[in-house]
Motif scaffolding. Structure first.
Motif, short mmCIF file in Angstrom:
data_model
loop_
_atom_site.label_atom_id
_atom_site.label_comp_id
_atom_site.label_asym_id
_atom_site.label_seq_id
_atom_site.Cartn_x
_atom_site.Cartn_y
_atom_site.Cartn_z
N MET A 66 0.84 -1.23 0.10
CA MET A 66 -0.09 -0.24 -0.02
C MET A 66 0.79 1.13 -0.04
SD MET A 66 -3.01 1.15 2.58
CE MET A 66 -3.96 2.61 2.24
N ILE A 67 0.75 1.98 -0.94
CA ILE A 67 1.87 3.15 -1.56
C ILE A 67 1.05 4.33 -1.34
CG2 ILE A 67 3.56 4.18 -2.87
CD1 ILE A 67 3.74 1.43 -4.08
N PRO A 68 1.32 5.29 0.02
CA PRO A 68 0.56 6.49 -0.09
C PRO A 68 1.15 7.46 -1.39
CG PRO A 68 2.43 6.68 1.40
CD PRO A 68 2.40 5.32 0.96
N GLY A 69 0.22 8.32 -2.07
CA GLY A 69 0.59 9.03 -3.07
C GLY A 69 -0.16 10.41 -3.20
N THR A 70 0.00 11.37 -4.20
CA THR A 70 -0.78 12.50 -4.29
C THR A 70 -1.29 12.69 -5.64
OG1 THR A 70 1.43 13.69 -4.56
CG2 THR A 70 0.29 13.94 -2.46
N HIS A 71 -2.43 13.20 -5.80
CA HIS A 71 -3.20 13.46 -7.03
C HIS A 71 -2.60 14.77 -7.59
CE1 HIS A 71 -6.66 15.40 -9.15
NE2 HIS A 71 -6.14 14.37 -10.11
N ASN A 72 -2.21 15.21 -8.85
CA ASN A 72 -1.70 16.28 -9.32
C ASN A 72 -0.64 16.94 -8.27
OD1 ASN A 72 -2.92 16.77 -12.07
ND2 ASN A 72 -4.73 17.43 -10.88
N SER A 73 0.39 16.27 -8.17
CA SER A 73 1.34 16.27 -7.27
C SER A 73 2.05 17.72 -7.11
CB SER A 73 2.37 15.16 -7.06
OG SER A 73 1.84 13.80 -7.08
N GLY A 74 2.18 18.12 -8.46
CA GLY A 74 3.01 19.46 -8.90
C GLY A 74 2.10 20.82 -8.54
N CYS A 75 0.80 20.60 -8.50
CA CYS A 75 -0.06 21.64 -8.34
C CYS A 75 -0.18 22.18 -6.92
CB CYS A 75 -1.57 21.27 -8.80
SG CYS A 75 -1.45 20.69 -10.65
N TYR A 76 0.83 22.83 -6.53
CA TYR A 76 0.78 23.55 -5.23
C TYR A 76 1.45 25.17 -5.34
CZ TYR A 76 5.91 22.32 -6.11
OH TYR A 76 7.26 22.57 -6.74
N LYS A 77 1.49 25.67 -4.36
CA LYS A 77 2.05 27.03 -4.28
C LYS A 77 3.22 26.93 -3.19
CE LYS A 77 1.20 31.90 -3.08
NZ LYS A 77 2.16 31.91 -1.99
N HIS A 78 4.26 27.56 -3.50
CA HIS A 78 5.36 27.74 -2.52
C HIS A 78 4.89 29.01 -1.42
CE1 HIS A 78 8.75 25.14 -3.35
NE2 HIS A 78 8.43 25.49 -4.62
N GLY A 79 5.29 28.90 -0.32
CA GLY A 79 4.94 30.02 0.77
C GLY A 79 3.56 29.88 1.31
N ASP A 80 3.15 30.84 2.17
CA ASP A 80 2.24 31.04 2.72
C ASP A 80 0.80 31.53 1.47
OD1 ASP A 80 3.25 30.75 5.11
OD2 ASP A 80 3.55 32.78 5.42
N LEU A 81 -0.34 31.01 2.11
CA LEU A 81 -1.44 31.18 1.16
C LEU A 81 -2.02 32.67 1.34
CD1 LEU A 81 -3.17 29.05 -0.74
CD2 LEU A 81 -4.79 28.77 1.35
N THR A 82 -2.28 33.23 0.22
CA THR A 82 -3.28 34.54 0.23
C THR A 82 -4.51 34.16 -0.31
OG1 THR A 82 -2.31 35.25 -2.28
CG2 THR A 82 -0.71 35.66 -0.19
#
Length: 454
Positions: free
Chosen positions: A165-181
């Motif tokens: 059982m391998i944990p993964g992420t969906h659309n893994s590269g769809c993030y933002k660096h730093g704090d959210l605004t």
């Protein structure tokens, strides 16, 4: 050996784990939701969530409270709780706090800026303890487990990778660096993760779901002449047809992680190519050449292994190659012997929690579905999917709300039954569930079952 003893034996030097006791389990997650701050562009996000699952026998008293601390109460008796949750008031087994976790430094030397890295699990500062009559039954921390595969090599080494059982992420590269605004938060149907790929891997994620677009280069994103001449600056991680982050950032994070976590196996699934690839095989070749240049000696060649479940972890470690690259273009796969064929994703295209859970149950507990027989790996995509009209007419909704609606339930569903039939499971906003820990404990149980059968 009991389940509690099994967990302790797996990580004797680690922090308290969210293990099952005779009465249940407690664990911490991080909410995907956010709250506005008046007269500010900033928002409050990454708030701590307390979760529990109780199953007490008749002759044992029922736990009454959970207390949240900024240090381990079992080793620091003077620490005072930040929060006390009365369980009788929350029969759903879940409580969202107003304690913001933020984006803290990673313990054990695992910050992305380098330095000495320590193997094993490491606690972040927040702990939760389950009590009955003011006596601690069990505790858990918000933690990272950057080296879990190799830490558990004695138990897991015999298991084929297609049975883990391998944990993964969906659309893994769809993030933002730093704090959210507020501006970022309103990109409600684009961002699917709250942490970059390095941090995902350090937490314990081992499967990355990636969609690539090809674009003309953006000069300020090209850091050296090699990026320009090798076309690396033209490849982006996309969410459907929208580009989110340069592929080079994801490649760098994976390469750095493999260099320091020398026993971990990572799966990169280049699943779709929604922009710039149609009828352009040369662009696939350019992308593949970049992958080979960056990862070369780390790439594991395809193998169906014994019983079609792929190589065992011992086989992979003995080969010295720990990166599996699956590629969603058949013609390209046929050209390169080190690319793994397209990986089957079980995707329900569901818009409600009940619809998604029903679909996942049918896949995991029903008759086995047809999968790519050339690739022993397959993935459950445990996230809801918005309809086109949702994006236009539902301004208060978004992927964060969708993830919040299901993440709190996924942990219990997988730890109770679904783990037996799961290979890869990928989610949005992965910190909102406990599937990394569930995967680790499930793999220990799978190892015990395999050993018993021998």
């Amino acid at each position: 050996m009991t389940e509690r003893e099994t967990t302790s034996a797996a990580s004797p030097a680690g922090p308290p784990q969210s293990y099952a006791t005779q009465c249940g389990k407690v664990w911490l997650t991080v909410s995907s939701l956010w709250r506005p701050i008046a007269a500010s562009d900033k928002v409050i996000d990454a708030e701590l969530e307390v979760n529990w699952d109780l199953d007490c026998p008749p002759n044992v008293g029922i736990p009454d409270t959970i207390k949240v601390f900024t240090a381990d109460p079992a080793h620091n008796s003077s620490v005072q709780p930040q929060l006390i949750v009365t369980l009788a008031a929350h029969p759903e087994g879940y409580y969202r706090t107003n304690i913001s976790v933020g984006r803290p430094s990673l313990p054990g030397g695992w910050d992305a800026n380098g330095g000495a890295t320590l193997p094993g699990p490491h606690c972040l500062k927040h702990h939760a303890a389950l009590y009955i009559d003011n006596v601690i039954l069990t505790s858990a921390c918000l933690q990272i487990w950057p080296t879990w595969m190799y830490d558990l090599r004695r138990q897991l080494g015999r298991l084929p990778i297609g049975s883990l059982m391998i944990p993964g992420t969906h659309n893994s590269g769809c993030y933002k660096h730093g704090d959210l605004t507020r501006r970022d938060a309103f990109q409600r149907y684009l961002l699917t993760q709250d942490r970059d790929v390095w941090t995902q891997l350090v937490h314990g994620i081992r499967y990355l779901d990636i969609r690539i677009g090809h674009y003309p280069p953006i000069p300020h994103n090209i850091t050296n002449i090699d990026d320009l001449t090798n076309h690396a600056g033209r490849f982006w991680v996309n969410h459907d047809v929208i580009r989110i982050n340069p592929l080079l950032a994801i490649i760098k994070d994976v390469r750095n992680f493999l260099d320091v976590a020398r026993g971990e196996v990572v799966i990169m699934d280049f699943h779709r190519f929604p922009v710039g690839f149609e009828g352009r095989p040369s662009r696939h070749r350019r992308l593949v050449s970049i992958l080979h240049r960056e990862f070369g000696g780390l790439i594991l060649k395809p193998s169906r292994g014994v019983d079609g479940l792929g190589p065992t972890l011992n086989d992979i470690w003995n080969s010295g190659r720990r990166l599996i690259i699956c590629y969603g273009d058949k013609l390209t796969v046929n050209e390169y012997e080190w690319l793994w064929p397209s990986l089957t994703q079980a995707w329900g295209n569901q818009q409600t929690p009940d619809g998604l859970f029903e679909y996942l149950n049918s896949v995991l507990m029903g008759p086995r579905k047809t999968r790519n027989t050339l690739n022993p790996l397959w993935a459950i995509m445990a996230e809801m999917t918005p309809r086109p009209l949702d994006i236009i007419f539902n301004p208060s909704g978004g992927l964060r709300q969708m993830a919040d609606a299901i993440n709190k339930n996924l942990s219990v569903l997988f730890q109770n039954e679904w783990w037996k039939h799961t290979n890869i499971v990928a989610t949005d906003f992965f910190l909102g569930n406990n599937l990394i820990d569930v995967s680790i404990q499930s793999n220990i149980k799978k190892s015990n079952i395999a050993q018993w059968r021998l």
